[in-house]
Structures are given as structure tokens and as C-alpha cells.
Design an enzyme around this catalytic site. Sequence first.
Site, PDB file in Angstrom:
ATOM      1  N   ASN B 219     -41.713 -55.234  -9.730  1.00 23.58           N
ATOM      2  CA  ASN B 219     -40.811 -56.372  -9.739  1.00 23.58           C
ATOM      3  C   ASN B 219     -41.591 -57.675  -9.534  1.00 23.58           C
ATOM      4  OD1 ASN B 219     -37.683 -56.329  -9.723  1.00 23.58           O
ATOM      5  ND2 ASN B 219     -38.240 -58.088  -8.420  1.00 23.58           N
ATOM      6  N   ASP B 316     -37.184 -58.668 -17.718  1.00 19.01           N
ATOM      7  CA  ASP B 316     -36.899 -59.274 -16.415  1.00 19.01           C
ATOM      8  C   ASP B 316     -37.129 -58.212 -15.349  1.00 19.01           C
ATOM      9  OD1 ASP B 316     -35.839 -62.117 -16.753  1.00 19.01           O
ATOM     10  OD2 ASP B 316     -34.681 -61.054 -18.253  1.00 19.01           O
ATOM     11  N   ASP B 317     -36.752 -58.515 -14.119  1.00 19.44           N
ATOM     12  CA  ASP B 317     -36.845 -57.575 -13.002  1.00 19.44           C
ATOM     13  C   ASP B 317     -38.253 -56.993 -12.847  1.00 19.44           C
ATOM     14  OD1 ASP B 317     -34.200 -58.202 -12.761  1.00 19.44           O
ATOM     15  OD2 ASP B 317     -33.416 -56.244 -13.300  1.00 19.44           O
ATOM     16  N   HIS B 318     -38.431 -55.703 -13.166  1.00 22.31           N
ATOM     17  CA  HIS B 318     -39.733 -55.050 -12.962  1.00 22.31           C
ATOM     18  C   HIS B 318     -40.620 -55.277 -14.180  1.00 22.31           C
ATOM     19  CE1 HIS B 318     -36.653 -52.873 -10.696  1.00 22.31           C
ATOM     20  NE2 HIS B 318     -37.576 -52.680  -9.785  1.00 22.31           N
ATOM     21  N   TRP B 319     -40.697 -56.500 -14.598  1.00 24.06           N
ATOM     22  CA  TRP B 319     -41.421 -56.778 -15.843  1.00 24.06           C
ATOM     23  C   TRP B 319     -42.900 -57.061 -15.600  1.00 24.06           C
ATOM     24  CZ3 TRP B 319     -44.042 -60.987 -17.896  1.00 24.06           C
ATOM     25  CH2 TRP B 319     -44.215 -62.042 -17.000  1.00 24.06           C
TER      26      TRP B 319
END
Lengths: 727, 727
Positions: B219, B316-319
Site C-alpha cells: 500500500n 490505487d491502494d496497494h499499487w
Amino acid sequence: MRNKTKGFFTLPGEAGYEDLTLELAQKWGADVIRDSDGTALSEKILSSDYDIYSTLCLVRSDNSWAKANRDKLQQNFLMSDPVVATENVLIIDLLKGYFREQFEVNFNDDPKKWWQVFDRTTGQEISEENWEFDKEAGTVTIINTTKWHKYTVNFLAYRIWEAISMYNHITNNWGDREHLMPIDPIYPETQDFMLSYLDKWLQDHPHTNVVRFTSMFYNFCWLWGDDPNLKHRYSDWASYDFSVSPYAITQFEKETGIKITSEDFINNGLLNNTHNVPSEKIRAWMDYVNKFVTTFGGELVDLVHKYGKKAYVFYDDHWVGIEPYSPRFKDFNFDGIIKCVFNAFEARKCAGVKGVETHELRLHPYLFPTGLSGEPTFKAGGNPTKDAKDFWMKIRRALLRAPVQRIGLGGYLHLVEDFPDFVDYIEELANEFRMLRGLHDNDKPYTVPGKVAVLTCWGNLRSWICSGHMHEHPEVALNHVNEALAGLPLDVEYISFDGIRANGIPEDVKVIINCGILDSAWSGGDNWKDPSVVSAITEWVAQGGGFIGIEEPSATIYSSQYFQLSHILGVDRETGRTLSKNKYNYQPCTSHFIMEDTTETLDFGTDIDNIYVIDGKTDVLAHECGSIRVAAREFVNGRGVYASGFKFSPENTRMLFRAILWASGAEKELDCWTTDNVKTECAYFPASNKLVVINNGSDSETTIVKNSKGESINITLKPYAIEIIDA
Amino acid sequence: MRNKTKGFFTLPGEAGYEDLTLELAQKWGADVIRDSDGTALSEKILSSDYDIYSTLCLVRSDNSWAKANRDKLQQNFLMSDPVVATENVLIIDLLKGYFREQFEVNFNDDPKKWWQVFDRTTGQEISEENWEFDKEAGTVTIINTTKWHKYTVNFLAYRIWEAISMYNHITNNWGDREHLMPIDPIYPETQDFMLSYLDKWLQDHPHTNVVRFTSMFYNFCWLWGDDPNLKHRYSDWASYDFSVSPYAITQFEKETGIKITSEDFINNGLLNNTHNVPSEKIRAWMDYVNKFVTTFGGELVDLVHKYGKKAYVFYDDHWVGIEPYSPRFKDFNFDGIIKCVFNAFEARKCAGVKGVETHELRLHPYLFPTGLSGEPTFKAGGNPTKDAKDFWMKIRRALLRAPVQRIGLGGYLHLVEDFPDFVDYIEELANEFRMLRGLHDNDKPYTVPGKVAVLTCWGNLRSWICSGHMHEHPEVALNHVNEALAGLPLDVEYISFDGIRANGIPEDVKVIINCGILDSAWSGGDNWKDPSVVSAITEWVAQGGGFIGIEEPSATIYSSQYFQLSHILGVDRETGRTLSKNKYNYQPCTSHFIMEDTTETLDFGTDIDNIYVIDGKTDVLAHECGSIRVAAREFVNGRGVYASGFKFSPENTRMLFRAILWASGAEKELDCWTTDNVKTECAYFPASNKLVVINNGSDSETTIVKNSKGESINITLKPYAIEIIDA
């Protein structure tokens, strides 16, 4: 009481207006008549019953000697304007952009020895094989340049028109009157000339009681341009650029062992202005010049004394090297110091000088048709009485706190003839001054116990001053702080980082103020990277001290905070380096001792933005758009206060006073000898038990002051009024 | 044309609302049904005639494995809050101020090896003999501290609650639902587990056509606090703090030879946020993580493909570590990339990713009762139709310039039942999207010849993005510039200082934009001290290039100027270092090509202040209180433009477009394919000879567009309308 109605006043006389001169001398209670630039005193005035001041500026006093000794003209380093190389050869016109009537390139002292050429894109100096000068063309040709890099030349220039007389000449359209050139007393030959000139001058001026030196030798740095849109390229009231010469540099190196180069003065084109943190080398140079000016200046003063006259010095113009706040100043043996003053801190600056008997203020307006910005004064459309009142209101509050011995005016006296109300007002003002002056006789106004110290890089040397007049740098918040302090019942001193390192924080200091923007001499710059400074102040606050930070106090780009004393101030500044760090969601205080007299919207002029609280222990006293404007915080046994700016005004001055009291835990001091109406101020003289209350504005005001027994004294004051009450 | 009325639309289905799901799928022309966080798809939906996307986040997919392998939880370095030592011993509570449900101190990996303790007042590390940790108490005790210095500890912490599910859990009050913990795939054991988990998952999901990874492993950095007034201490969309572990550091050192320490990540407590100039070490770390994520991520994608399914990734997020703009991205073999979008630059960010077939936008509003700031959306008081229109207006202008293949929604579908106008509007929007999409088939909208390059430290890697959403950092001017550029008829690319050093300025670039504040990654920081950068750009402009500087372009504290390209920009900034330098008295221009569509008062939100012109050759186009806001200058054969800020608005977007055209000497480009009404925009598709004109606002607008023959086309557009015209 003769001294309440006469004396301590210097009148500018004017030949051709002898009756007026003597009449006004009588009316205003003058005891001294002076000449001014552009006026002379006639025999009738000189032989009157008044003491006589005569102005004298020895470095421009005899232009024939200057012309015959052009190698003894004063010099300075200049940097040519940066030029981008578009080829591998670049020709630089050295004086391009400079006023060629002020400067002449010095090709006499070997340019290869004294000049430096720089690639300003790399910061590297160009070796001397790669540049050559052309005396005829006034140029330097640089070879093997790197295309698209910027180049500059540091070179020596003679000043062929003395700055102040140049200004007067051009301002007053003196046409083809000869340009006076400044000679440099650093050379023994110049010293011999000046001593003999002065000796003869003293013989020729039997009526002169006081030689009013304007001033010693070196003017503040003032570089003029040739573009009508950039007439003045640079001016700094306290930088030492005009004291430079190969001879002085050579002597300096012999004396100190320090090699100083053109680049030390040019400093990347930034020069070394007073607002910036001074380098060690420049401080050493200043010390060297100060020592020389004191030594040779002292010889001139001795000569004046030998003739039974007094020597006063003007604290402006060629004041560089005099340094009235340096420990050497007393060695001049001056009898008096005269300062032209617009406001309170300038009055305190003059009053605070030690080692002279007489401190004299030359008031404004100057008796001249127009004011500093060309606005009408003594001509149609002008209101010199109002001007005089407004200036006096600013200055008077300082005179409640610190004594000066004399006041005076300057300029063309005949101009007052059309302004009878001005003539009447000056009489009133002079009487008011004499009354105020008398209060300080064998008395000292009450001040809050303990000292307030303003911490800067310059410390005591720049007491009550940043650089020049307040109206020249209204954006410098310390000017406003100085102005506020100048009229508050506080003992103020100016301390330096070097002083803290050497001796710690003086024992009697209760509050330290640090005010300025990042990397300024006022805020402190890299001094805040010094753990000994940070921990000394931290410890001192922990033990009960108060620290007030304004704008970017203790700021430097170092470590995990921007304000190195954020733990004391309770706030820090987001400068873009921590955008991803979320900020504490504060709740503003609804009331606080510091803000109790702030009823209008807080106005600091400009605020430092993006101030955030570091945690929940900081009290937010004022904020705007999420940025903190005033904050307070306890730190162990001490206190910190932060303000995002400061502008001199009655409310802000009171707020600062309250902040000082709060920071030092002395809130109870507000219970006596303070006006409850911030548009008025007061001073209490304990020996005479007199309370002086002043109205600083143009409206009538009513105020209450409590005495030390807690009894309320009600006073109503007319506009601009002063009242003296038995307390 | 079936593809104009159906397809390319992803609908969030919802078990229990099967009829609604299928009805809206029909109405909106969906071809895909997806699940969302909190919703499931029922058998009836799964077995319908639609493709199925299934969300999958492997690092938090099996909490039992996480609990059984706590040493495989993800970690990061934290710095304890600075504490001032008041004695010679100091005890620091490591997690004080941090959210203890997010972090657990890692005492398993030897603290003496991995942690560092600092005196932040001196900047010195404390030797390990002088500190000791206490596992039970969660503290570090430092001995021999210097009183009044500040101390911090860099320590390792496990994350015991995965950030996104923690956010969803807390926001939605999921009560005692189990906290999901993130596992780290850096360990071979974790990789084995994840591969076998995925294999089984793929077997168990026969209806799934597309595995929608949300996302890969790490993340963005999101540090929570325990103080309700500081719930989120730090968040940066692109910093790599959450990819750290002793194992990874060891592997990194083996692979690169670079020793990286806790302090490289902690960086004085500033961490390494995207807005700041990245260090070499952090760039190397990012590269290492990117390589690992691509390699192991590629294995997971291969497994998905083995089952005949497609793999999409959520941007997004855990990108972190995925880096869609890195050259490695294609090696994942993803079939699609999905980006949640609020505005134009986010749409361009998705559209610009190479190495995937499908680019999909997940539109807002999310089908949820409340919006991001808690404001009502799909509940009483909400107006989701207006929200949808406003978001679409921002995004649509980007879709005129760059194609994306799909759009979709997310959330709880049943919420739309109470908002029939929303249901109707989405049908309209979906049709509009399909029409726009079709225009790009075998066609490319006309753009001004040559490229516009945005120059930052990050270059291509942070194309169309600073850090996170625009509403998170509205103060970052480059966000606004990106937003303006995203809808202009320009070929835009992002270049870096490293790129210029290595390869010079790309040949097809006509204009360079540098926008940001001092020492930001966007402006460039110390890169501007590099003569090779300064002279490369100087030469390029001299030869005809255009340089546009916004805020503090080319700023660094170096040499004789603050803006290192002041010779091109024609302005510089007074930062307090040259207060004694007088400034050129400019006369503003009365008209200029760049300002011709600026009719209202120029509004940049915030302006950089104290901007002055360097001489008389600069044209001042806008100014305020003596500070320059917009300036233009010729430099040899090229041009420079300066703006003191930038805020996205129709007028400012046009001004930027004009500045770009003027800087590149392409003013004539404004003569065709430009709307004369700045509230409208247009795109011309040459292959189909179609002119698309859009109204970006909520009022009717009339505009004229000239075609390439100079013929005027008049168009009147209803609010939010789009018109397609044969040109």
C-alpha cells in the site's frame, strides 16, 4: 525653571535672514545655531550670543587635493552584470548599468592581482590566462568561455562623485557645480592632508563652538545605476563596501593574517547586506575598518579639542566604521552624537550610545520645500505642522523611556515664514521636549524588572536598528518590533548568537525575542544548526525563561523540524518539505492574557503562512485559513510565544507587551503604570513620583492608569497631548 | 452501431438485487458485472450473459495464514516522536502517538542491528552502548543523553491491520469483525502460499472472466495516529515505506551493493515523500521493489492466464511497486488497468499507461450513502446526478484527447433505486462515453505540432500525477497545470533532470514547463545547481525553445540569482537575501497575446510573492502590489514565460495554452480548432473530419470554432452538452 523654557535646541540659521534667525532662536528657546548643507551663517549670527555648530565633511572638503591625488580617491569592488556567453569568447563592458559619473574603473592597481572573473553557472573562478582587460574600452575579454554559462567580473572602481553630495547635487539641480570626490584617509598622505586641513579650518572658524562632523570617512554603500528605471541599484545603511582599497586590503592582511578577496565582498553578486548573516571575514574587515576609523578619527577629535571646541558626530551618511555601539566608540572622545530621526527606535538608537555626553536628535520635517518622496512640505499643499506633530508623536514615546539631551532642526529657515502655525508648534514642541528632558534628571522611569533581549546575529552592534530607516524596509518585521519596544516600559538589550556561545544568556534577561525570516541576520540562519545555541535556550526556557518568536524564529533547514525551537514555540512551518505529513487539528483558545487588548482584527501587514501546531499542548490565540498567527505554550517552567508577523500599531504594541509579560510570568506587571487605552501610553518616574501620560494620536482619549497602590487615575487627553500628574 | 449503445461499461452487481442488477446492466449497456468491497454476486448474476470481474487482494486474503505467520507480516520503519531530554537518561515510548491497532513493534529482528537512535539536535547517531530496548514496555532507554537535546528512535514495526481494510472497517463501523493483516510476499514462503491460494481461488471462481487485483502487494504509506485530532499522521500516495523489511533490505544490499539504513527511510523524520527531491538510495530501493513486484506479480498474472482468465490491476491502494509508467510494467502482462478518477489528469494517467490492452476508469460518485468527506451522496440531501455530471465534465475533456477503453462504477447498486434521474443520467453518460470512444477508433485528435514537456525530478514515472488526488493537495500548482494540460490539444510528456543529463532535451519538445516551489521534486531542487542542466536548457531556448516557469521555477539557493534561469524568465524572486538591492521600475504591458482571453481578475489561488523583473527587457503581463504575476521575455531565438502560480479554471487553462503557443512561436495555432469561448473546448478528429465541441459548465454557451480553411463554425451548447459536427 529656565531649562524648561530655554535651551537644548539647535536652530538652523540662515545668512540673509538674520532677524528671523534670532527671532526664532528666541521663540523656540534655542541655545545653538547651526549651518546646513546649502546655507551659511553670517557674521551677525556668528557673533550673536548663541553657540555655533559648523558642519564639516573632511573626505569631500577640498576637491583640488582630490583632483591632484586621484589615486587616493575612495574605491569599492563592483561586479559587472551577469552576461550569458553565446560564443567561446565574451567581452564584458565593466560599468554597463552603473552610473558612470559615480564610478571609474581602477586600472592603476593591477587588475590581474585584484580582480576576479567568474563563471557564475559553475561558480568557478576563471584563471587569469583566460581573461584580459582593455583599459581604453573599459572591458574584460574572457576566452575559452563555455557557451550558455553566465560570467561576471569583480573589479575595483574609484568613486569619482561622493555619494551624498551627488544626491544633493542631482536632487537640487546644481547644474555644472563641480562634482566633489571622496578621498580615502587610509593613506598616510591623506591623513596628513586632512589633519592640516582641519587645523587650518579650526583656525579659520573662531566662532565655531562645535564641529559637527558629517560624518567621518566612509559612506554607507550606495551604488547608482544609469537606467532611469534603476537609478539606485543598491543601498545598505551599514555595509562596508565603500571602505575597500588594495592598500587597506594589504594592511588588513598584515594585521589579521586573513586574506580577503574581491569575492568576499562581492559574494556572488549579493554583496554583504546587513539583513544577511555576516561572514567571519566580513566581520573581521568591519573590525579592522572600525579600528582605523576610531584611531584616525580620534586624532581629528583631539585636534578639535586642542582648539577648545567640541566635536559632535552625525550618526548617518559617512558613518561606516564609526559604530557607536562598538566598545571602541568611546575612544573617539566625541562630545556629542546627532541622529536624524523619523521614529521611536531611531531616538532610542541615539539615546543608547555610550561614551558621549550629548545625544541630539535632528527632527523632521527638514526645512525644505519637499519631503523625502518629493511630497510638498514647506510649499503650497504641504502641512508641515501636521508632519511635525506626527513625527513627534512617534519620537516622543521613546523620550519617555530614555533621555536625550538636545533636539534641533535643519535646512532653510526662511521657509517657515509662510507657516506661522508651524513656528508656534515648534515652540510648543521644544517646551514639551525640555519638560520631558527634565523628568530624567536624577530619575529613571519605571520599567518591568528584568531585561528583554532581542537575539540577532549582530547583537549589540545593531541595537535599535536593522538597516536604515523603517520606511525603507517596512517589510522587515524587526523594524516594527523595535518601534514597539522603543516606547514600552522595558529594559531592552540586543544579544547575539556569538554572545550566547561565549557567555551564555545574560542573567538578568527574562525574555528573548527572535524575529525575522529564514537565513536573515535577524532570525539567525545557520546559528540555529548549532546545538549549543539550541540547547542553551531550551535549558534557559525550561528554567523559567520566556522565548518569543516572530515570523521564522529559529528557522533553518536542518534536522526533523524547521523551527529548531518548535518544542518551545509549539508551532512549526510547512515549507513544502512535509506536505505528506498531516497536521494536528487544533481548537483555538477563546481567550488569553496576551490577546485581551486586541479587539480589532489582528493586522500584521504580512504573515508568514503555513504555520501549524505540533501537538495538542499549544494554545492557538489567533489563526486564519488554518495557519496559526499567534500561539502560546508552556515548556517545563518557561513559556514560548509565536507570532506570524508584526506591524507597529497601538494594539499590536500592547499585544507584544502582554506577550513579554506572559512569557516571563509577569502578568501582574500590567496592574500598575499601564494605560487601559492602548492609544495612550504612560511612564512613571519614581524619584519625582510623576506619571507622564501621552496621547499618541489625533483624537481625544480617556484612559485609566493604576498606581502602585492600585488606585485608578483617570486622565483625559486632547489630541497629541501630554499630561504630567503627581501619582 | 452496437458499440455506441452497448458495451465498455462495468456495472457493480449486488446479490439480493438480481433484477435491478440485470435491468440496469441492460439500461446502461453494461457488458461486465463486478463485485465490490462489501458486496457479492449471486449465482443468478454469475450465470447471466455478462462477463464477471472479481476483486482480489492477495496480501490480506487469508487472515488465518497471516496469524500463523506473524513474522511474515508487512513492516515499515517508524520514527518515535522527538523527546527533549531533561535528564541524562531518557525513556522513549516507541509507539507513542501512533495508532497501536495499526502497528506492533518488531522485536524479532535484532533491534541493535536494524534500529537507529539519534540526537536530532546534533544530528548524530547514538552508539548502541548508549541505548537499550525493553520488549515488554515497548520502550527504548537512552543513557548519557545531553540535557535539552531532542532524541528519536528509528524502529521497525509490523503492520497488524491492513491499511485499506482498516479504513473501511472503521469508516463503516464493522465492529468486532476480524482485523485483516497484510502479509509480505518478499518471503519465498509467502509467495508459495499466495500462488497456491490463487490457484485454488481460480478453480473456485469458474464464472470469473477478469481477476481484478486491488492491487498487488504494498500500500501507499499511510501512518495513523492515536490522537483524535491527528488520526492520520502521514499519507503519501507514492512513497515506498510499506515495502520495507530486514529480509528485503538484506536482499537489496546483496543485489545492488547498496547499504540502506533505517535513516535512509526516516530521513530526519521527514520520510521520503513524493513532493520532495528523491535521494539516489531511495530511487534504487524503488527500483528494487519495482523489480520484485513485477517479477512475482508476473507469476500471479501467468497463473490467472493459465486458467483462461484475464488479469486487471487497480491503479490505487496497494499499487506501490507496480509503477505503470516504468519500462518493466509490460512484463506483468496485465490485460487491463483500472483507475478510480475524479478529474482529467487522472483519466490521462490511466489512458497513458503502455503495455496493457484495456484502460478502464472507475467513475465517481461511488455508490455509497456518503462521499469522501462524509457529505451525503446516495441518501437524503445528496444529489448524485449533479455529482456525476460534475465529475464527468472534469473527466470528459481528457477523453477528447486520449482514448480509454472502458468505464464503470463501484459500490452498492441498490442505492440508486431512490435516484431515478441518476439512473437516467448514467445511461446518457454511458452512451456519450461510447460515442467518444468510437471517435478514437483509427483516428487521433489533432494536436499542436511538437511536444510540451513537463520537467520534474520524477519525469515519466510520475506522468499526470504529483501525489494522490488533486483535492488532497490543492496547494500543489502542478496538479492544476496537469489538470489544464489534460484537456488541451497538446502532446504532453514528462521529462526528468536525469533524462536531460543523460540524453539532452528530446528533439520533438517545443516547450518545457517547470512548475513548483523551492526544493520540491516538481521544481527540481539541487538539480538547478548543475551547470549541465542550466546550460542545456539555456542553449535549447536560445535556439528557439520555449520555457514556462511557474511558482519557483529553476529556484535554488546558489550563485548570483535565485531562479537559475532568470535570464530566460526575465524575473527573479526576492527571498530576503537581496533586500538592499533595488528593483527595476517596470512599466506593465497593456496587451499581450498570452493574456487576450483573460478578462476577469487573474486568480491563481495563491501567488509566489516578491517577484521582480531583472531589467527592462521583460514584458510584465500581470502584476499586483509590485510583484510580478505573469511575465514574458525573448531570449536569443527563444522565449520564456513566468507565472507566479496556477489554478485550474477555464480562463487560466486558456492562458496556459496561449503561453505555450507564444513560447514556441506557434501563435497561429490558435487560428483553428480552438473555441473562442473558454468555457467550451473542442477536439478535431482529422480521419473522420469530425469536430467535437463540449460545454464544460452548467450554463448554455455559444462558441465559434474556425476550421483549417478559416471558416467559422457557430455552435450553441446546452449545459454539459457535447456536439459532434462535420468540420
